[in-house]
Write a protein that holds these residues in place. Structure first.
Motif, PDB file in Angstrom:
ATOM      1  N   ALA A  87      10.361  32.413 -14.690  1.00 33.57           N
ATOM      2  CA  ALA A  87      10.935  33.257 -12.456  1.00 33.57           C
ATOM      3  C   ALA A  87       9.730  33.471 -12.636  1.00 33.57           C
ATOM      4  N   TYR A  88       9.549  33.742 -11.200  1.00 31.80           N
ATOM      5  CA  TYR A  88       8.469  33.947 -10.953  1.00 31.80           C
ATOM      6  C   TYR A  88       7.982  33.894  -8.940  1.00 31.80           C
ATOM      7  N   ASP A  89       7.988  34.757  -8.095  1.00 28.93           N
ATOM      8  CA  ASP A  89       8.280  35.223  -6.737  1.00 28.93           C
ATOM      9  C   ASP A  89       7.966  33.864  -5.947  1.00 28.93           C
ATOM     10  N   ARG A  90       8.218  33.992  -4.945  1.00 27.19           N
ATOM     11  CA  ARG A  90       8.954  32.883  -4.164  1.00 27.19           C
ATOM     12  C   ARG A  90       7.697  33.322  -3.301  1.00 27.19           C
ATOM     13  N   HIS A  91       7.390  34.947  -3.266  1.00 27.64           N
ATOM     14  CA  HIS A  91       5.865  35.635  -1.904  1.00 27.64           C
ATOM     15  C   HIS A  91       4.989  36.040  -2.231  1.00 27.64           C
ATOM     16  N   ALA A  92       3.873  36.112  -2.003  1.00 27.49           N
ATOM     17  CA  ALA A  92       2.814  37.020  -2.585  1.00 27.49           C
ATOM     18  C   ALA A  92       2.737  37.838  -1.699  1.00 27.49           C
ATOM     19  N   THR A  93       2.182  38.976  -2.175  1.00 29.19           N
ATOM     20  CA  THR A  93       1.660  40.466  -1.103  1.00 29.19           C
ATOM     21  C   THR A  93       0.860  40.324  -0.942  1.00 29.19           C
ATOM     22  N   HIS A  94       0.044  41.341   0.131  1.00 27.72           N
ATOM     23  CA  HIS A  94      -1.254  41.228   0.092  1.00 27.72           C
ATOM     24  C   HIS A  94      -1.830  42.879   0.796  1.00 27.72           C
ATOM     25  N   TYR A  95      -2.588  42.984  -0.103  1.00 29.88           N
ATOM     26  CA  TYR A  95      -3.121  44.384   0.504  1.00 29.88           C
ATOM     27  C   TYR A  95      -4.534  44.378  -0.035  1.00 29.88           C
ATOM     28  N   GLU A  96      -4.867  45.750   1.332  1.00 30.99           N
ATOM     29  CA  GLU A  96      -6.217  45.719   1.591  1.00 30.99           C
ATOM     30  C   GLU A  96      -6.927  46.131   0.438  1.00 30.99           C
ATOM     31  N   VAL A  97      -8.299  45.826  -0.027  1.00 30.94           N
ATOM     32  CA  VAL A  97      -8.730  46.472  -1.687  1.00 30.94           C
ATOM     33  C   VAL A  97      -9.572  47.630  -1.057  1.00 30.94           C
ATOM     34  N   ALA A  98      -8.970  48.825  -1.160  1.00 30.83           N
ATOM     35  CA  ALA A  98     -10.152  50.229  -0.968  1.00 30.83           C
ATOM     36  C   ALA A  98     -11.028  50.755  -1.582  1.00 30.83           C
ATOM     37  N   ILE A  99     -10.384  50.360  -2.307  1.00 27.40           N
ATOM     38  CA  ILE A  99     -12.038  50.592  -3.897  1.00 27.40           C
ATOM     39  C   ILE A  99     -12.513  49.611  -4.497  1.00 27.40           C
ATOM     40  N   ASP A 100     -13.674  48.822  -4.182  1.00 26.44           N
ATOM     41  CA  ASP A 100     -14.060  48.165  -5.123  1.00 26.44           C
ATOM     42  C   ASP A 100     -15.255  48.429  -6.177  1.00 26.44           C
ATOM     43  N   THR A 101     -15.677  48.726  -7.043  1.00 22.58           N
ATOM     44  CA  THR A 101     -17.000  48.706  -8.122  1.00 22.58           C
ATOM     45  C   THR A 101     -17.202  48.008  -8.759  1.00 22.58           C
TER      46      THR A 101
END
Length: 101
Positions: A87-101
């Motif tokens: 099974a796998y997603d047919r679509h990806a989801t995008h997010y803005e990276v708010a915190i990256d350490t």
């Protein structure tokens, strides 16, 4: 920075084959794209299945478009990966990276 999230599942016995596909094929392809910033692959064993969350990091939507083509929401799943995924997603989801350490 933008995180692109995608999910897939394999049978437990095929989990290492999927990871080898990522190492041999996906990472080199992504590394050749300007604006690619890294990958994280999360793995969770659940009985006879293994779940994966794949997060790639990108400088911009234009960089993602260089990977996906015009439809940035469409999942990019090579036939070799499809052969081991149950099974796998047919679509990806995008997010803005708010915190990256």
């Amino acid at each position: 920075m933008i995180a692109r999230i995608w999910n897939g599942r394999t049978r437990a016995v095929d989990a290492d084959r999927y990871l080898e596909h990522v190492r041999r094929n996906v990472i080199p392809e992504l590394a050749s794209i300007d604006g690619y910033r890294g990958i994280r692959v999360l793995r969770r064993q659940n009985g006879e299945a293994t779940a994966f969350i794949v997060m790639t990091l990108w400088e911009s939507m234009d960089a993602i478009r260089a990977f996906t083509g015009p439809d940035t929401d469409a999942a990019v799943v090579a036939p070799e990966a499809q052969a081991v995924l149950i099974a796998y997603d047919r679509h990806a989801t995008h997010y803005e990276v708010a915190i990256d350490t």
